[in-house]
Design a protein around this motif. Structure first.
Motif, short mmCIF file in Angstrom:
data_model
loop_
_atom_site.label_atom_id
_atom_site.label_comp_id
_atom_site.label_asym_id
_atom_site.label_seq_id
_atom_site.Cartn_x
_atom_site.Cartn_y
_atom_site.Cartn_z
N HIS A 81 55.18 65.01 51.21
CA HIS A 81 55.32 65.96 52.31
C HIS A 81 55.22 67.40 51.81
O HIS A 81 54.61 68.26 52.46
CB HIS A 81 56.66 65.74 53.01
CG HIS A 81 56.72 64.46 53.80
ND1 HIS A 81 55.80 64.12 54.77
CD2 HIS A 81 57.60 63.42 53.76
CE1 HIS A 81 56.10 62.95 55.29
NE2 HIS A 81 57.19 62.49 54.69
N ALA A 130 51.70 68.15 51.20
CA ALA A 130 50.98 68.34 52.46
C ALA A 130 51.31 69.69 53.07
O ALA A 130 50.42 70.42 53.55
CB ALA A 130 51.34 67.21 53.43
N LEU A 131 52.61 70.04 53.05
CA LEU A 131 53.00 71.35 53.59
C LEU A 131 52.38 72.48 52.78
O LEU A 131 51.93 73.50 53.34
CB LEU A 131 54.52 71.47 53.59
CG LEU A 131 55.27 70.59 54.60
CD1 LEU A 131 56.77 70.73 54.41
CD2 LEU A 131 54.88 70.97 56.03
N GLN A 132 52.38 72.30 51.47
CA GLN A 132 51.78 73.34 50.64
C GLN A 132 50.29 73.48 50.92
O GLN A 132 49.76 74.59 50.98
CB GLN A 132 52.01 73.00 49.16
CG GLN A 132 51.56 74.10 48.21
CD GLN A 132 51.91 73.77 46.77
OE1 GLN A 132 52.42 72.69 46.50
NE2 GLN A 132 51.65 74.68 45.86
N GLN A 133 49.62 72.33 51.13
CA GLN A 133 48.20 72.38 51.46
C GLN A 133 47.98 73.07 52.80
O GLN A 133 47.07 73.89 52.96
CB GLN A 133 47.63 70.96 51.47
CG GLN A 133 46.14 70.91 51.72
CD GLN A 133 45.34 71.56 50.61
OE1 GLN A 133 45.76 71.52 49.46
NE2 GLN A 133 44.22 72.17 50.95
N GLN A 134 48.84 72.72 53.77
CA GLN A 134 48.72 73.37 55.07
C GLN A 134 48.99 74.86 54.97
O GLN A 134 48.30 75.67 55.60
CB GLN A 134 49.70 72.72 56.06
CG GLN A 134 49.35 71.28 56.43
CD GLN A 134 50.37 70.68 57.36
OE1 GLN A 134 51.34 71.33 57.74
NE2 GLN A 134 50.17 69.42 57.73
N TYR A 135 50.00 75.20 54.17
CA TYR A 135 50.28 76.63 54.00
C TYR A 135 49.11 77.34 53.36
O TYR A 135 48.74 78.46 53.76
CB TYR A 135 51.53 76.80 53.14
CG TYR A 135 51.84 78.24 52.81
CD1 TYR A 135 52.40 79.09 53.76
CD2 TYR A 135 51.55 78.75 51.55
CE1 TYR A 135 52.67 80.41 53.45
CE2 TYR A 135 51.81 80.07 51.24
CZ TYR A 135 52.38 80.89 52.20
OH TYR A 135 52.64 82.20 51.89
N GLN A 136 48.51 76.70 52.36
CA GLN A 136 47.35 77.31 51.73
C GLN A 136 46.20 77.45 52.71
O GLN A 136 45.50 78.47 52.74
CB GLN A 136 46.92 76.49 50.52
CG GLN A 136 47.91 76.53 49.36
CD GLN A 136 47.49 75.65 48.20
OE1 GLN A 136 46.48 74.93 48.30
NE2 GLN A 136 48.24 75.68 47.12
N ASP A 137 46.01 76.40 53.54
CA ASP A 137 44.95 76.49 54.55
C ASP A 137 45.23 77.62 55.53
O ASP A 137 44.33 78.39 55.88
CB ASP A 137 44.83 75.16 55.30
CG ASP A 137 44.36 74.04 54.38
OD1 ASP A 137 43.79 74.35 53.31
OD2 ASP A 137 44.57 72.86 54.72
N LEU A 138 46.51 77.69 55.96
CA LEU A 138 46.85 78.77 56.89
C LEU A 138 46.70 80.13 56.24
O LEU A 138 46.21 81.08 56.86
CB LEU A 138 48.29 78.58 57.40
CG LEU A 138 48.52 77.39 58.34
CD1 LEU A 138 50.00 77.26 58.65
CD2 LEU A 138 47.73 77.57 59.63
N ASN A 147 43.06 80.89 55.92
CA ASN A 147 42.38 81.10 57.20
C ASN A 147 43.13 82.08 58.09
O ASN A 147 42.96 82.08 59.30
CB ASN A 147 42.24 79.77 57.94
CG ASN A 147 41.39 78.79 57.16
OD1 ASN A 147 40.49 79.20 56.43
ND2 ASN A 147 41.67 77.51 57.29
N TRP A 186 42.15 83.00 61.88
CA TRP A 186 43.02 82.80 63.03
C TRP A 186 43.20 84.10 63.81
O TRP A 186 43.17 84.11 65.05
CB TRP A 186 44.39 82.28 62.56
CG TRP A 186 44.39 80.83 62.20
CD1 TRP A 186 44.27 80.30 60.96
CD2 TRP A 186 44.50 79.72 63.10
NE1 TRP A 186 44.30 78.93 61.01
CE2 TRP A 186 44.45 78.53 62.32
CE3 TRP A 186 44.65 79.60 64.47
CZ2 TRP A 186 44.54 77.28 62.88
CZ3 TRP A 186 44.74 78.34 65.03
CH2 TRP A 186 44.68 77.20 64.24
#
Length: 700
Positions: free
Chosen positions: A445, A448-456, A459, A463
Motif C-alpha cells: 500500500h 502504491a500510495l508513493q507511486q500515486q503521489y509521484q504521479d500526482l 502531473n 491537473w
C-alpha cells in the motif's frame, strides 16, 4: 666449451632484455628458449609521472625541489627518460639499484663524473644489488640524517616493494612515488608451449626465474596449460634464481630444486654450468646409471634434498667484480643463509659391570623371600582397598540413583517447560507470519500510495491546466449564451490565481493570454440587465391591475345643496342679488346631474369595447407572457426577440387598455425604458486563453 649441447635453459625475462645472457649461455653450450613471464607496458595514466618529472627543473635553491631521485630498475629509467623534455639536471643526484641501471643511465647521458650516480658498490667480494644495498649506499652518500625534511622521488613500476620507501621515511625524508610502467602477464605462443611440453617429457632443461612475480605467473600459466603430471615434473625441474627472495618465492610455489646464483649474467651462467657438467661427464653418469639404477636414484634423491634445503651461489669466486649485464626486473629483499651444522654422534651408555653366577644365585634366595613378603602385603592392601572401594561404590551408587531421580524430575519439568516454550514459539511464529503478511500489505500500500503521489506530483501542472481549461470553457459558454461579463471576468481571475502557484514558460504564456482577455472584458461596456429585468418584473406585476378600455369607470354626479351662508356671502361679495346667486347654484347642480347621465369618449379600437371579462383575463395573460418572454430575451441577450416582445406588449397595452389610466401609462413607460436601454453590445470571447491552454496540452 664443449661442442655438444648441455641442456636447454628457459629464460623468463621480458622480451629484449636477455641478449647478453643468451650470448653467454649459447657460448657455454646451452640451448635457450625465451619464455617471458612478465611483459612491460606503459602506465595507463602518466600524468602523475609527468608532473613529478616537471618538478625536477625547479631552481636549485627552491624548497620544493627534489633532493634525490631513485630508479628501481632499467625499465623505470627508460620509461621516465622517454617523457623528459630536457636533459637531466646535472646537480640532481640519482640513485639506482645495480650495474644494469647504471648502464641504462649512461645510455641516457647520465653518468659520472658529470652527474652524481649513487649505486651499491661492485668492488666487494660478494656484491649485492637490492634495496638494502642501495639504502646503505644512499646513507653513506648523504649521511644518517642527510635527507631529513627533504623530498625524495622513487620512480618504479606499479606496485613493488615498500622497504626502501619505508626506510627513507624513517630517516625523515618526504618520499613520493611515481609509476613509470606496469607489469602484465603475457601469453606465450603455442610453439613455445609445444617446446615446453617436449622439455617436460624428459629433455634436460632448467628454468631461470628473475623475479618473484615471474614465479607467480609461471604457476598460474602452468595450471592453465599443463597437465597434472607435467606440473609435477615442472616442480622437480632445476630452478636458477639470482636472489634469495626469489628462491623463497619459488620454494613457496612448490619448486624443490632451486639454486641461488647471485646477481649478474655471468653468475647465472656459471651456476647453470655447475648444474649441467660437460657432455662427457653426463655420458659417464648415464652409463653408471644404466649399470646401477638404484645407486643413481639414491644419488639423485640426495642431490635434490641438498639443492632444496641449502641453496648456494655457484662459483662465487669466479664472478668478476664488475657485472656487465643486470636483470632489468629487480626484486630485492634481505635474506640470511643458514650454514649447515655438522653431524654429531651421541655418546654410548657405559657397559654394565660383570657379576659371577654363584653370587647371583646366593642373591636369588633372599630375593624370593622378599618377593613373597611383598606379594602378601600387596594382597592384603588390595583386599582392604577393594572393601573400601566397594563401600564407596555403594554410596556412590545410592547418590547416583538419587541424583538420577532428581535429574529425571528436572528433565520432566524442563520437558514441560520446553513444550510450553515450543507452543509459545509456535504462537509467536504464527503471529510473526501474520505480522509479516500485514507488513507486506502495508509496504505494498505504501508503494502504491508513493507511486500515486509521484504521479500526482509529476502531473500537478497537467491537473492545474485541465482545471483551468474547464473554468475557461464554462466561462466562455456562459459569456456567449448570457453575455454575463462579470461572471466571465471572475472566472478568468480565478484561473489566473490557480496558475500563479505553477511555474513554467508555457504556464506563463497561458497567464499572459488570460490577462489579455481580462483587459478586454474590463473594457467592454456593460448593460444593467438586472435593473431592466426588475422593471419588467414590476410591469408584469401591475398588468393584472390595469383597466381595459371597456372597463373605464364613469364618475357619478352628486347633488350639492346650496348653503345659505355661502349664497349670502357670494351675493355680498359679488354685489349681485341673492336670488340670482341661488339661481346660478341651482342651474349648475341640475346641469351636473344631467351631464353625469351621459359620458362621451373616443375609442379608436372597437374590439376593446367588445372584450368580455373572460377575454380580458386572456388579454392580460398574453401581455404578461410577452413581458416574460422579453425578460428571458433580455437575460439571454437576444436583442431581436427582446424588441419584438416589447413592441407586442406595448401594442397590446395601447389597444386593449385604457390609455388615460395612469397605471397603464406607468407600465407603458417601463416597457419603453427597457426598450430604449437594451442596446446591442458586442460581447468579447475567450479564444486567446483557450488557445494557450490547448497549446500547453499539446506540449508545444
Amino acid at each position: 666449451m664443449a661442442s655438444a649441447r648441455r641442456a636447454t635453459v628457459i629464460v623468463t625475462r621480458p622480451d629484449g632484455q636477455s641478449s647478453a645472457l643468451l650470448a653467454l649461455l649459447t657460448g657455454a653450450g646451452f640451448d635457450t628458449l625465451e619464455f617471458p613471464l612478465i611483459d612491460i607496458a606503459p602506465v595507463a595514466d602518466d600524468a602523475p609521472l609527468r608532473a613529478a618529472l616537471d618538478e625536477l627543473y625547479l631552481p636549485p635553491d627552491a624548497a620544493a625541489r627534489y633532493a634525490l631521485v631513485v630508479f628501481v630498475s632499467p625499465n623505470a629509467i627508460d620509461h621516465a627518460f622517454s617523457r623528459l623534455g630536457a636533459p637531466w639536471p646535472a646537480d640532481l643526484p640519482v640513485a639506482v639499484v645495480g650495474p644494469g641501471s647504471v648502464a641504462a643511465l649512461a645510455r641516457q647521458g647520465v653518468h659520472a663524473p658529470s652527474h652524481r650516480v649513487i649505486s651499491p658498490s661492485t668492488e666487494e667480494a660478494d656484491p649485492r644489488f637490492d634495496s638494502e644495498a642501495l639504502y646503505a649506499a644512499i646513507e653513506a652518500h648523504f649521511g644518517t640524517n642527510g635527507l631529513e625534511g627533504k623530498r625524495v622521488l622513487i620512480v618504479r613500476g606499479d606496485g613493488g616493494r615498500e622497504w626502501l620507501a619505508e626506510r627513507l621515511i624513517e630517516a625523515g625524508a618526504q618520499v613520493e612515488k611515481a609509476a613509470a610502467y606496469r607489469r602484465v602477464l603475457p601469453e606465450p605462443s603455442m610453439q613455445k608451449w609445444e617446446r615446453i611440453h617436449e622439455l617436460l617429457a624428459g629433455e634436460p632443461h632448467a628454468w631461470l626465474l628473475t623475479s618473484s612475480e615471474g614465479v607467480r605467473n609461471l604457476a598460474e600459466l602452468a595450471h592453465e596449460h599443463l597437465t597434472a603430471d607435467e606440473i609435477v615434473r615442472l616442480k622437480r625441474a632445476p630452478i636458477v634464481c639470482p636472489h634469495p627472495r626469489i628462491a623463497e618465492a619459488a620454494r613457496g610455489a612448490g619448486f624443490d630444486r632451486i639454486t641461488v646464483s647471485g646477481a649478474g649474467d655471468e653468475r647465472i651462467a656459471h651456476s647453470l654450468e655447475a648444474l649441467f657438467p660437460p657432455a662427457t661427464a653426463a655420458a659417464s653418469a648415464h652409463a653408471a646409471t644404466s649399470r646401477d639404477p638404484e645407486a643413481h636414484a639414491q644419488a639423485s634423491a640426495s642431490s635434490s634434498i641438498h639443492s632444496s634445503s641449502a641453496p648456494t651461489d655457484a662459483n662465487p669466486a669466479t664472478a668478476p667484480a664488475h657485472q656487465t649485464a643486470q636483470s632489468r626486473m629487480t626484486d630485492s629483499n634481505d635474506s640470511k643463509k643458514a650454514s649447515p651444522q655438522p653431524n654429531v654422534t651421541p655418546p654410548l651408555p657405559p657397559n654394565t659391570p660383570f657379576t659371577p653366577y654363584e653370587q647371583q644365585k646366593r642373591r636369588g634366595g633372599a630375593g624370593i623371600v622378599v618377593l613373597w613378603f611383598v606379594v602378601v602385603i600387596l594382597a592384603v592392601a588390595a583386599g582392604a582397598g577393594a572393601f573400601v572401594l566397594n563401600r564407596k561404590f555403594d554410596r556412590a551408587d545410592a547418590q547416583l540413583s538419587q541424583r538420577v531421580a532428581q535429574s529425571d524430575e528436572q528433565n520432566a519439568d524442563l520437558r514441560a517447560k520446553a513444550d510450553q516454550a515450543a507452543s509459545a514459539t509456535t504462537a509467536l511464529n504464527t503471529q510473526i507470519i501474520q505480522l509479516q503478511g500485514k507488513l507486506a500489505d502495508a509496504e505494498a500500500h505504501s508503494q502504491a500510495l508513493q507511486q500515486q503521489y509521484q504521479d500526482l506530483a509529476s502531473n500537478r501542472d497537467d491537473w492545474t491546466v485541465a482545471e483551468v481549461e474547464q473554468i475557461l470553457s464554462s466561462a466562455s459558454q456562459q459569456l456567449q449564451l448570457t453575455g454575463n461579463v462579470p461572471l466571465a471576468l471572475f472566472a478568468l481571475q480565478s484561473a489566473d490565481t490557480r496558475l500563479a502557484a505553477t511555474t513554467g514558460p508555457q504556464v506563463v504564456a497561458i497567464r499572459k493570454a488570460i490577462a489579455q482577455d481580462i483587459d478586454k472584458l474590463k473594457a467592454t461596456p456593460t448593460t444593467d440587465l438586472t435593473g431592466l429585468a426588475i422593471k419588467l418584473d414590476t410591469a408584469i406585476d401591475q398588468v393584472d391591475q390595469l383597466p381595459l378600455s371597456g372597463e373605464a369607470p364613469i364618475a357619478r354626479a352628486r347633488a350639492q345643496a346650496a348653503e345659505p351662508a355661502n349664497s349670502a356671502s357670494i351675493a355680498a361679495a359679488t354685489g349681485e342679488p341673492r336670488w340670482k346667486v341661488l339661481w346660478h347654484q341651482i342651474t349648475n347642480g341640475i346641469g351636473q346631474q344631467l351631464s353625469s347621465l351621459v359620458s362621451v369618449r373616443r375609442i379608436d379600437n372597437a374590439d376593446a369595447m367588445l372584450a368580455s371579462p373572460d377575454q380580458g383575463y386572456f388579454v392580460r395573460e398574453n401581455v404578461k407572457l410577452r413581458l416574460l418572454s422579453a425578460r428571458l430575451s433580455l437575460l439571454s441577450r437576444s436583442e431581436t426577440t427582446l424588441k419584438a416582445d416589447l413592441h407586442a406588449a406595448d401594442a397590446a397595452l395601447a389597444r386593449y387598455f385604457d390609455a388615460s389610466s395612469k397605471k397603464v401609462q406607468a407600465v407603458r413607460e417601463l416597457v419603453k425604458q427597457v426598450d430604449q436601454a437594451s442596446l446591442a453590445v458586442a460581447v468579447p470571447n475567450l479564444n486567446a486563453s483557450l488557445a494557450a491552454v490547448h497549446q500547453f496540452k499539446r506540449g508545444g
